[in-house]
Write a protein that holds these residues in place. Structure first.
Motif, PDB file in Angstrom:
ATOM      1  N   UNK A 107       4.014  66.031  26.539  1.00 54.95           N
ATOM      2  CA  UNK A 107       2.837  67.125  26.264  1.00 54.95           C
ATOM      3  C   UNK A 107       2.036  67.197  25.363  1.00 54.95           C
ATOM      4  N   UNK A 108       1.578  65.936  24.720  1.00 54.26           N
ATOM      5  CA  UNK A 108       0.935  65.893  23.587  1.00 54.26           C
ATOM      6  C   UNK A 108      -0.445  65.590  23.847  1.00 54.26           C
ATOM      7  N   UNK A 109      -1.492  66.912  23.217  1.00 55.48           N
ATOM      8  CA  UNK A 109      -2.917  66.508  23.475  1.00 55.48           C
ATOM      9  C   UNK A 109      -3.210  65.236  22.779  1.00 55.48           C
ATOM     10  N   UNK A 110      -4.207  64.524  23.522  1.00 51.01           N
ATOM     11  CA  UNK A 110      -4.556  62.966  23.239  1.00 51.01           C
ATOM     12  C   UNK A 110      -5.903  63.266  23.068  1.00 51.01           C
ATOM     13  N   UNK A 124       0.125  57.420  29.019  1.00 50.01           N
ATOM     14  CA  UNK A 124       1.399  57.827  29.607  1.00 50.01           C
ATOM     15  C   UNK A 124       2.362  58.730  28.716  1.00 50.01           C
ATOM     16  N   UNK A 125       2.462  58.161  27.566  1.00 49.83           N
ATOM     17  CA  UNK A 125       3.487  58.704  26.577  1.00 49.83           C
ATOM     18  C   UNK A 125       3.006  60.343  26.126  1.00 49.83           C
ATOM     19  N   UNK A 126       1.622  60.396  25.909  1.00 47.44           N
ATOM     20  CA  UNK A 126       1.194  61.557  25.717  1.00 47.44           C
ATOM     21  C   UNK A 126       1.444  62.887  26.949  1.00 47.44           C
ATOM     22  N   UNK A 183       3.207  49.894  22.537  1.00 43.07           N
ATOM     23  CA  UNK A 183       4.335  50.640  22.927  1.00 43.07           C
ATOM     24  C   UNK A 183       5.127  51.072  21.556  1.00 43.07           C
ATOM     25  N   UNK A 184       5.016  50.145  20.794  1.00 42.48           N
ATOM     26  CA  UNK A 184       5.805  50.440  19.453  1.00 42.48           C
ATOM     27  C   UNK A 184       5.181  51.466  18.687  1.00 42.48           C
ATOM     28  N   UNK A 185       3.971  51.353  18.586  1.00 39.11           N
ATOM     29  CA  UNK A 185       3.223  52.501  17.687  1.00 39.11           C
ATOM     30  C   UNK A 185       2.969  53.726  18.415  1.00 39.11           C
ATOM     31  N   UNK A 186       3.359  53.724  19.692  1.00 36.44           N
ATOM     32  CA  UNK A 186       3.304  55.082  20.393  1.00 36.44           C
ATOM     33  C   UNK A 186       4.479  55.933  20.275  1.00 36.44           C
ATOM     34  N   UNK A 236      -7.911  48.893  26.665  1.00 33.51           N
ATOM     35  CA  UNK A 236      -7.224  49.738  27.677  1.00 33.51           C
ATOM     36  C   UNK A 236      -5.867  49.600  27.860  1.00 33.51           C
ATOM     37  N   UNK A 237      -5.372  48.566  27.752  1.00 34.71           N
ATOM     38  CA  UNK A 237      -3.837  48.276  27.604  1.00 34.71           C
ATOM     39  C   UNK A 237      -3.109  49.316  26.712  1.00 34.71           C
ATOM     40  N   UNK A 238      -3.769  49.168  25.518  1.00 29.58           N
ATOM     41  CA  UNK A 238      -3.142  50.370  24.418  1.00 29.58           C
ATOM     42  C   UNK A 238      -3.420  51.757  24.993  1.00 29.58           C
TER      43      UNK A 238
END
Length: 433
Positions: free
Chosen positions: A217-220, A211-213, A184-187, A203-205
Motif C-alpha cells: 500500500x505504498x504510493x510509488x 508489485x512490492x508497492x 528485489x534487494x533494493x525494494x 522494466x524488470x526493476x
C-alpha cells in the motif's frame, strides 16, 4: 576510549569482519539501547548510483527551508566524521569518542551470543542512529543505504519516505546477477503505507517496485512517468533544466554539480521536497547551493582538474557523457583505479570509447586491481600504467595546458586518498598563464 585515534582504530578494526547482511544484530543492539531508531523522522535513500548526491540535494533543500538535518552517508572523502553530519557539517571528534564508548561494550557483549560479531558498517549505523536520537536530535534525518536494502543495517529504520535512485550492475556477488534480483534487494526499503520515489528505468526493476508497492500500500512515484525533466542545458559550472509532475512545474532550475545524471538525482529530491510541501523558491535555492565532494568535483579551474568516484559501469558511462558535454574541445587525461570485485570490463570498454589519454594506477587496498591487470582485462591502445599514483598524478598535472583537462576517477576510496594530496600539488604549483 580516550582519544579520537583510538576510537577510529577500533571502528576500522571491524573491517576484518567484512560484509554480513542481516538485521538480527541490529535488532538486538537497538533493543539494548532502548530502541533509538523509533525516535527518528527518516528519509531512506537506496539505489546503485547517485545516493550521496540525492541525499545532498534533499538536505540542502531542507536546510534552506529551516530544518535541522542529520545525514548518514558512506564512504567519506576527506574525514571519517563526514559519515555522520549535521546540516552538512561532520560531527566532532569528541562525539565520535563518546559514541564509541557507548556502543563498544554492547558490541563486545553481542560477540558472546550466537549472533556473533558486528561489522564496521553496522557499528557506524548504530552510532548514527544513537547520535541523532539521543545526543543531537534533528528535525529530519536522511540515511543512505550501505548495500542493497533488504538486509542492509539501515533497514532497521521506519521512514516517512523512501527513495531508490536507480538500478545498476554492482555488488553482484551479494545482490544477484540480474536487474530483477538486484531490484528485489533494493525494494526491501519499501515500507507499508510509505511513499516511494524511484529514478529506475529498467522494466524488470519497475515491475518489482510496482508489485512490492501494491502489496504494501505504498504510493510509488516513477521518474519519466509521474515526474519528468526536460530542457536540460549544460552550464559552465553546472546544469539547467525544467521539472514537471502532476502537482508542479518548475522552469529553468539550476544546479552546481555537473552531468545529466545529477539532473536526474535532483529531480528525485524535488519530488521528495514537493511531498514535504517545500515552497518552490526554497527548492530552487537549495538545489543551487548543493555540493557533494568527489562527484564530478572541479578541484582546479586553471588547469581544469576533476575528481569523480565512478566505480561501476553506470557511473563510468555518466562520467564519459559528462566529459563529452562539458569539455568537448579539451584534450582529456583520465587517471583510473578500481577495486577488483567490480565489473571492470564494461567500465574499461566505456573509458576506451572516449578520445582521451588513459592512465591506470592503484592504491593501497586488499581488494585492489593492480595497475598492470587493467590491460589484460580490456586492452586499450596507448594506455599507460604506473602503480605509483602520486608520481603519476603529479607528472600529468605538471604537463597540463589551458586546453587540457585531468579527470581522476574510479573507487571512492581512491578519490579520498587523492584529494588531500592533489590539493597540496595545486597549491604549490599555482597555474600561470
Amino acid at each position: 576510549m580516550k582519544t579520537y585515534d583510538e576510537a577510529i582504530h577500533w571502528i576500522n578494526s571491524r573491517l576484518r569482519f567484512g560484509i554480513k547482511p542481516g538485521l538480527e544484530r541490529m535488532q538486538w543492539i537497538m533493543e539494548k539501547l532502548g530502541s533509538p531508531e523509533k525516535k527518528l523522522k527518516v528519509i531512506h535513500i537506496g539505489g546503485t548510483n547517485g545516493k550521496g548526491s540525492t541525499v545532498t540535494y534533499l538536505r540542502s533543500i531542507l536546510n534552506e527551508a529551516g530544518y535541522k538535518v542529520g545525514t548518514f552517508t558512506s564512504p567519506y572523502i576527506e574525514t571519517f566524521n563526514e559519515r555522520i553530519s549535521v546540516n552538512g557539517a561532520p560531527i566532532k571528534d569528541e562525539e565520535i569518542i563518546q559514541l564509541v564508548n557507548v556502543i563498544k561494550p554492547l558490541v563486545e557483549e553481542i560477540e558472546t551470543t550466537e549472533l556473533g560479531t558486528m561489522t564496521e558498517f553496522e557499528v557506524i549505523t548504530v552510532m548514527a542512529i544513537y547520535y541523532f536520537a539521543n545526543m543531537n536530535p534533528m528535525d529530519i534525518n536522511i540515511f543512505e543505504v550501505g548495500l542493497g536494502g533488504r538486509l542492509d543495517s539501515t533497514n532497521i529504520l521506519v521512514p516517512i519516505m523512501s527513495i531508490i535512485t536507480n538500478i545498476g550492475m554492482d555488488h553482484m556477488n551479494i545482490l544477484g546477477n540480474t536487474v530483477e534480483e538486484i531490484a528485489t534487494e533494493k525494494a526491501g526499503i519499501i515500507k507499508k503505507d510509505t511513499p516511494i520515489i524511484t529514478g529506475a528505468k529498467q522494466e524488470e526493476a519497475l515491475n518489482v517496485f510496482i508489485e512490492k508497492s501494491k502489496l504494501l500500500g505504498a504510493k510509488l512515484l516513477v521518474g519519466g512517468k509521474d515526474f519528468a525533466i526536460d530542457e536540460v542545458k549544460t552550464l559552465k559550472k553546472g546544469e539547467q533544466f525544467s521539472y514537471h509532475s502532476a502537482v508542479s512545474f518548475y522552469k529553468n532550475i539550476e544546479i552546481s554539480m555537473l552531468g545529466y545524471h545529477q539532473v536526474e538525482n535532483a529531480s528525485l529530491a524535488i519530488t521528495a521536497a514537493d511531498f514535504l510541501k517545500i515552497p518552490e523558491h526554497v527548492i530552487r535555492e537549495g538545489l543551487k547551493k548543493a555540493f557533494w565532494p568527489g562527484r564530478m568535483e572541479m578541484v582546479s579551474e586553471k588547469p581544469v582538474v576533476i575528481l569523480d568516484g565512478a566505480h561501476n559501469p553506470e557511473g563510468v558511462l555518466s562520467l564519459v557523457q559528462t566529459i563529452e558535454e562539458h569539455f568537448p574541445n579539451k584534450r582529456r587525461h583520465i587517471v583510473f583505479a578500481a577495486l577488483r570485485d567490480k565489473e571492470l570490463k564494461p567500465m574499461l570498454k566505456t573509458l576506451a570509447s572516449i578520445d582521451s589519454k588513459i592512465y591506470f594506477t592503484q592504491f593501497d587496498s586488499p581488494r585492489i586491481t593492480e595497475a598492470e591487470e587493467f590491460l589484460s582485462i580490456y586492452p586499450i591502445p596507448n594506455a599507460k600504467v604506473n602503480s605509483n599514483w602520486r608520481e603519476l598524478i603529479e607528472n600529468v598535472y605538471m604537463t597540463l595546458t589551458r586546453d587540457e583537462v585531468l579527470i581522476i576517477s574510479g573507487s571512492l576510496y581512491f578519490i579520498s586518498e587523492v584529494k588531500p594530496y592533489l590539493r597540496t600539488i595545486i597549491k604549490e604549483n599555482n597555474y600561470k598563464d
